[in-house]
Motif scaffolding. Structure first.
Motif, PDB file in Angstrom:
ATOM      1  N   ARG A 167     -73.799 -39.221   7.022  1.00  0.00           N
ATOM      2  CA  ARG A 167     -74.038 -40.807   7.619  1.00  0.00           C
ATOM      3  C   ARG A 167     -73.768 -41.618   6.506  1.00  0.00           C
ATOM      4  O   ARG A 167     -72.826 -42.554   6.726  1.00  0.00           O
ATOM      5  CB  ARG A 167     -75.079 -40.668   8.267  1.00  0.00           C
TER       6      ARG A 167
ATOM      7  N   PRO B 265     -72.935 -41.813   2.834  1.00  0.00           N
ATOM      8  CA  PRO B 265     -72.546 -41.222   1.586  1.00  0.00           C
ATOM      9  C   PRO B 265     -72.578 -42.687   0.465  1.00  0.00           C
ATOM     10  O   PRO B 265     -72.418 -43.700   1.132  1.00  0.00           O
ATOM     11  CB  PRO B 265     -70.908 -40.957   1.548  1.00  0.00           C
TER      12      PRO B 265
ATOM     13  N   GLY C 145     -71.999 -45.425  -2.043  1.00  0.00           N
ATOM     14  CA  GLY C 145     -70.579 -46.256  -1.893  1.00  0.00           C
ATOM     15  C   GLY C 145     -70.516 -47.102  -0.670  1.00  0.00           C
ATOM     16  O   GLY C 145     -70.709 -46.456   0.353  1.00  0.00           O
ATOM     17  N   ARG C 146     -70.225 -48.187  -0.535  1.00  0.00           N
ATOM     18  CA  ARG C 146     -70.175 -49.000   0.427  1.00  0.00           C
ATOM     19  C   ARG C 146     -68.772 -48.752   1.109  1.00  0.00           C
ATOM     20  O   ARG C 146     -68.767 -48.113   2.405  1.00  0.00           O
ATOM     21  CB  ARG C 146     -70.286 -50.568   0.202  1.00  0.00           C
ATOM     22  N   PHE C 147     -67.429 -49.277   0.583  1.00  0.00           N
ATOM     23  CA  PHE C 147     -66.352 -49.091   1.150  1.00  0.00           C
ATOM     24  C   PHE C 147     -65.787 -47.763   0.885  1.00  0.00           C
ATOM     25  O   PHE C 147     -64.726 -47.011   1.524  1.00  0.00           O
ATOM     26  CB  PHE C 147     -65.410 -50.257   1.398  1.00  0.00           C
ATOM     27  N   VAL C 148     -65.950 -47.299  -0.242  1.00  0.00           N
ATOM     28  CA  VAL C 148     -65.162 -46.047  -0.992  1.00  0.00           C
ATOM     29  C   VAL C 148     -66.467 -45.322  -1.331  1.00  0.00           C
ATOM     30  O   VAL C 148     -67.607 -45.764  -2.028  1.00  0.00           O
ATOM     31  CB  VAL C 148     -64.561 -46.774  -2.078  1.00  0.00           C
ATOM     32  N   ILE C 149     -66.468 -44.014  -1.233  1.00  0.00           N
ATOM     33  CA  ILE C 149     -67.284 -42.917  -1.665  1.00  0.00           C
ATOM     34  C   ILE C 149     -67.395 -43.000  -3.045  1.00  0.00           C
ATOM     35  O   ILE C 149     -66.312 -42.621  -3.693  1.00  0.00           O
ATOM     36  CB  ILE C 149     -67.114 -41.745  -1.023  1.00  0.00           C
TER      37      ILE C 149
ATOM     38  N   ARG D 209     -67.865 -41.015  -5.636  1.00  0.00           N
ATOM     39  CA  ARG D 209     -68.023 -39.275  -5.718  1.00  0.00           C
ATOM     40  C   ARG D 209     -68.895 -38.815  -6.832  1.00  0.00           C
ATOM     41  O   ARG D 209     -69.748 -37.824  -6.717  1.00  0.00           O
ATOM     42  CB  ARG D 209     -66.495 -38.973  -6.210  1.00  0.00           C
TER      43      ARG D 209
ATOM     44  N   ARG E  46     -61.643 -40.336   0.752  1.00  0.00           N
ATOM     45  CA  ARG E  46     -62.551 -41.204  -0.072  1.00  0.00           C
ATOM     46  C   ARG E  46     -63.368 -42.351   0.570  1.00  0.00           C
ATOM     47  O   ARG E  46     -64.266 -42.832  -0.272  1.00  0.00           O
ATOM     48  CB  ARG E  46     -61.766 -41.761  -1.082  1.00  0.00           C
TER      49      ARG E  46
ATOM     50  N   LEU F 120     -73.511 -39.030  14.058  1.00  0.00           N
ATOM     51  CA  LEU F 120     -72.275 -39.881  14.168  1.00  0.00           C
ATOM     52  C   LEU F 120     -71.723 -40.501  15.261  1.00  0.00           C
ATOM     53  O   LEU F 120     -71.858 -39.756  16.356  1.00  0.00           O
ATOM     54  CB  LEU F 120     -70.944 -39.035  13.273  1.00  0.00           C
TER      55      LEU F 120
END
Lengths: 499, 331
Positions: free
Chosen positions: A362, A364, A366-370, A372, B202, B224
């Motif tokens: 739900r 991850p 990072g806001r717009f980009v995970i 990693r 990503r 989800l």
């Protein structure tokens, strides 16, 4: 090398699935006229070994003998002709077909054309002979609860009267009464010189009903023994061997916390879709647990999944006083709910995604980009704290054994601490060590302040949890029973008999 | 897939193609050289390959986006047609403003593609109608719609053939190099492929999309927004195919006629399959198929092999791939 009395003999069996070695020279000997128990931790290779015996899988090395004669490798038809019948854990029945049709399909003596009446009569005959309730003959198997399906599969496979009957965890979803009925019929089989091989996690069953046992560990045979020559404690120690047993245990406070606090869960007149019984009403205080105990098919698991929103329902559900519309998992989550489903592979995890991705489906980092790196670090931390054994955070969830999958699910659902956790059959199919770890974590969550609702079919588990127990029979809930209720009484209530 | 398997697929495809060339009475080596020259041998050949790849890359991308979310969108062909029709309708509205015409096409085409996919998305989510069926049927509707449009509302009154009015010459995308048919459309397609790959791998929404596609019940139980994700993927997939149709008009044809496509939507699905349902793999396969298509005319001219043979090769490649990936019956 060959044991003259052996009905089924497996020697030097090796099998690898890609990089994972499932069996590493395992040995198993089942003699004619004995009930043989096959034990081992999750991922020990039990199911793989019996699948090889039944010709469903090809071993990389080793041999399978039936009455001393070598069986062709990976030939399921030859194995069946030789009288080896396997009841797998999953996938024996045709879900779209009715109970009567499924039983007819599994009956080798069924005539090619048969009236519907004759098929229904077969269902009644089998129920009578085996003492198992098989559900309405005209119902589609796919619509029946998993416990009923299991009983149908057992009944179906017994029709062929196999010389070597192999059952992969048949009792996990049976009531105590049905389990003893099953054991009676198995004892009657071995008394006539047939052999029965039973995979189970329940030591009590082994020591009550089996003649000999084989213990697998990490793909190797660790112990072969007469049951009378060993003890449950000794075998239990071997089974747990090496596995970390959680030291945190101990029962919950017997009574809910004082004060007129708003309960974590209040359910009013809830009628899940597909349930036949009366609507259910129940409450779970914050910081406490409640166990719903029932044989599968009595609607307890339906109540659990309806509360979590994955099954449509009518009725009122409140989490910490906040109304949650039924049939909406997102609303349930938004109100602070967490859910451990009965079918962790279909409804819990996404097998093809990595452990890290599963943990943070739900949100991850990072806001717009995970992010990693942050994702891997957070996942690593959780995997360690929840004792998930894996190659690393990027391993696929589908690669894990059942016990580790369940720990992964707990790691996702228990952090951050939910207001309410609904756990349906949380230890089904898990070995002793994993089961006690899972139970300890459920109780820890309650101690930390969450409401915990556990649905189980295992009365011993209900007692071990130490929380109030409500037995569900045909949809109706018993009054709360203390966790000191005798096992026999729980068994009677589960079977719908007067307490 | 392991490199060995990839090599086996390539070798199997080449061997089967060589046999077909032999059967046609030509030399496989000559045919291969002719094909290569026709696809890459000159600026014009390369331009032809790139021009053909635009539609294939975008429809392959549409297939990947939908399939990864668990939506079997077989309607890319119809969505492509809807985009092309929208472009042919919107573009000529601005005969004296080339930039406005381009903007209208780039807006209308994806929108039309998404609208063409919308009934199937609604049927799938509200009525449990399998998308495979509804999208195939909608393809027939779209094809019939094009037939009607070019004879009816969009017909160019000054022409002899049933075709739509042309966009202003100045509105069409200029070639990237003199004598080449390639335009900025192919760059846009490749840019979108890179963007889609990034989003899927990503971003939180890409993760959610993959989860819904692979384990819909688990994703739903985890909270989800499964319906929204699937519908979003379905409409995006349609929009990509619609954009492909629009760019076909804007970059190559300048108008709509009938029949307008030779199965680019289906070939896009084949490219996505051959690319292992990854965005980059799908785009690479689309480029390969485009090169085969561009080289096929040289095949006929220089090696005397029927050009239709080249269109068999993509099918052979997909079959070889499925053969290599299919596991033995033992599980």
């Amino acid at each position: 090398m060959s044991d003259p009395g052996a009905a089924l003999e497996l020697n030097g069996i090796r099998k690898a699935f890609g990089p994972v070695t499932a069996l590493d020279g395992a040995r198993l000997t089942v003699r004619a006229g004995e009930l043989h128990a096959l034990l081992g931790e999750n991922g020990a290779g039990k199911s793989t070994l019996v699948a090889i015996a039944a010709g469903l899988l090809r071993a990389d090395a080793g041999e399978v003998r039936r009455d001393g004669a070598l069986l062709p490798a990976a030939d399921a038809r030859a194995a069946r002709r030789a009288g080896i019948a396997l009841l797998p854990q999953h996938d024996l029945l045709v879900e779209a077909a009715t109970v009567a049709d499924n039983l007819a399909l599994l009956d080798p003596a069924a005539p090619p054309f048969e009236s519907a009446g004759a098929r229904r009569a077969r269902v009644a005959r089998l129920e009578e002979r085996l003492g198992l309730e098989l559900g309405p003959p005209g119902a589609r198997v796919g619509e029946l609860p998993v416990g009923v399906r299991q009983r149908i599969a057992v009944a179906g496979i017994l029709q062929a009267d196999p010389g070597v009957l192999v059952l992969d965890e048949p009792t996990a979803v049976l009531s105590p009464r049905e389990t003893s009925a099953l054991f009676r019929s198995l004892r009657a089989r071995v008394a006539t010189g047939r052999a029965v091989l039973l995979i189970t996690h329940r030591l009590a069953e082994v020591f009550e009903g089996a003649d000999r046992l084989t213990l697998l560990s990490r793909g190797r045979t660790l112990l072969e023994a007469e049951v009378s020559s060993t003890t449950p404690e000794a075998v239990g120690a071997l089974l747990l061997g090496g596995a970390e047993v959680s030291s945190r245990s101990g029962a919950l406070r017997p009574d809910p916390p004082d004060g007129e606090r708003v309960p974590a869960l209040a359910v009013d007149e809830l009628l899940p879709a597909g349930a036949t019984g009366p609507p259910a009403s129940l409450a779970v205080p914050a910081g406490a647990a409640l166990t719903l105990l029932a044989v599968d098919g009595n609607g307890a698991d339906l109540v659990g999944s309806a509360i979590a929103g994955v099954r449509p329902a009518r009725g009122r559900i409140r989490l910490s006083g906040r109304p949650v519309p039924p049939g909406d998992p997102r609303a349930f989550r938004a109100a602070g709910g967490a859910f451990i489903p009965a079918d962790r592979r279909a409804e819990g995890l996404v097998p093809g995604l990595s452990l890290a991705e599963n943990l943070f489906l739900r949100r991850p980092p990072g806001r717009f980009v995970i992010d990693r790196a942050a994702l891997a670090a957070a996942a690593d931390d959780r995997l360690r704290r929840f004792g998930v054994r894996a190659r690393g955070p990027w391993a696929k969830a589908g690669e894990l054994s059942g016990g580790n999958q369940q720990k992964l699910l707990l790691a996702r659902e228990l952090e951050p601490l939910p207001r309410l956790l609904v756990a349906v059959h949380p230890t089904r199919g898990l070995d002793l060590a994993s089961s006690s770890d899972v139970r300890a974590r459920l109780l820890d969550a309650a101690r930390a302040g969450a409401g915990v609702l556990v649905v189980t079919a295992d009365p011993e588990e209900a007692l071990e949890l130490g929380a109030p127990i409500r037995v569900v029979y045909r949809g109706a809930l018993s009054p709360p029973l203390a966790a000191t209720t005798p096992l026999a009484e729980l068994g009677r209530r589960m079977a719908g008999l007067a307490p | 897939m392991r490199p060995a398997a990839v090599a086996a697929v390539a070798a199997g495809t080449l061997a089967a193609a060589a046999l077909l060339v032999l059967a046609a009475g030509a030399s496989p080596a000559d045919a291969f050289v002719a094909l290569l020259r026709g696809a890459l041998g000159s600026s014009a050949a390369l331009g032809e390959t790139l021009a053909r790849s635009t539609g294939l890359v975008l429809t392959a991308l549409g297939a990947v986006v939908a399939f990864r979310a668990g939506v079997l969108n077989i309607g890319l062909e119809g969505q492509f047609l809807a985009g092309a029709a929208a472009a042919a309708a919107a573009g000529p509205l601005f005969p004296d403003a080339p930039l406005a015409a381009r903007a209208a096409v780039l807006l209308a085409a994806p929108l039309a593609g998404a609208l063409q996919a919308a009934p199937a998305a609604w049927l799938a989510e509200r009525r449990q109608v399998p998308a495979v069926l509804s999208t195939i049927l909608l393809n027939l509707v779209a094809a019939a719609g094009v037939t009607w449009l070019v004879r009816g509302p969009l017909r160019d009154p000054s022409g002899d053939y049933p075709q739509s009015r042309a966009l202003a010459e100045a509105a069409l995308l200029p070639p990237l190099a003199a004598g080449s048919r390639a335009t900025a459309a192919v760059l846009l397609a490749l840019l979108l492929a890179a963007a889609a790959a990034f989003v899927l791998a990503r971003t939180p929404i890409g993760l959610a999309l993959r989860a819904v596609g692979e384990a819909p019940r688990a994703a739903r139980a985890a909270g989800l927004p499964d319906v929204r994700l699937r519908v979003g993927a379905f409409l995006s997939s349609g929009a990509l195919a619609g954009l492909a149709g629009g760019l076909e008009v804007l970059a190559l044809t300048g108008r709509l006629y009938d029949p307008f496509t030779a199965g680019v939507g289906y070939t896009g699905i084949a490219a996505a399959l051959l690319g292992g349902m990854s965005t980059i793999g799908g785009a690479a396969s689309a480029l390969l198929f485009a090169a085969l298509g561009a080289g096929s005319s040289a095949l006929q001219r220089d090696a005397g092999v029927p050009s239709s043979l080249a269109s068999i090769v993509p099918a052979l490649a997909v079959l070889a791939l499925l053969l290599a990936r299919g596991e033995r019956r033992e599980r």
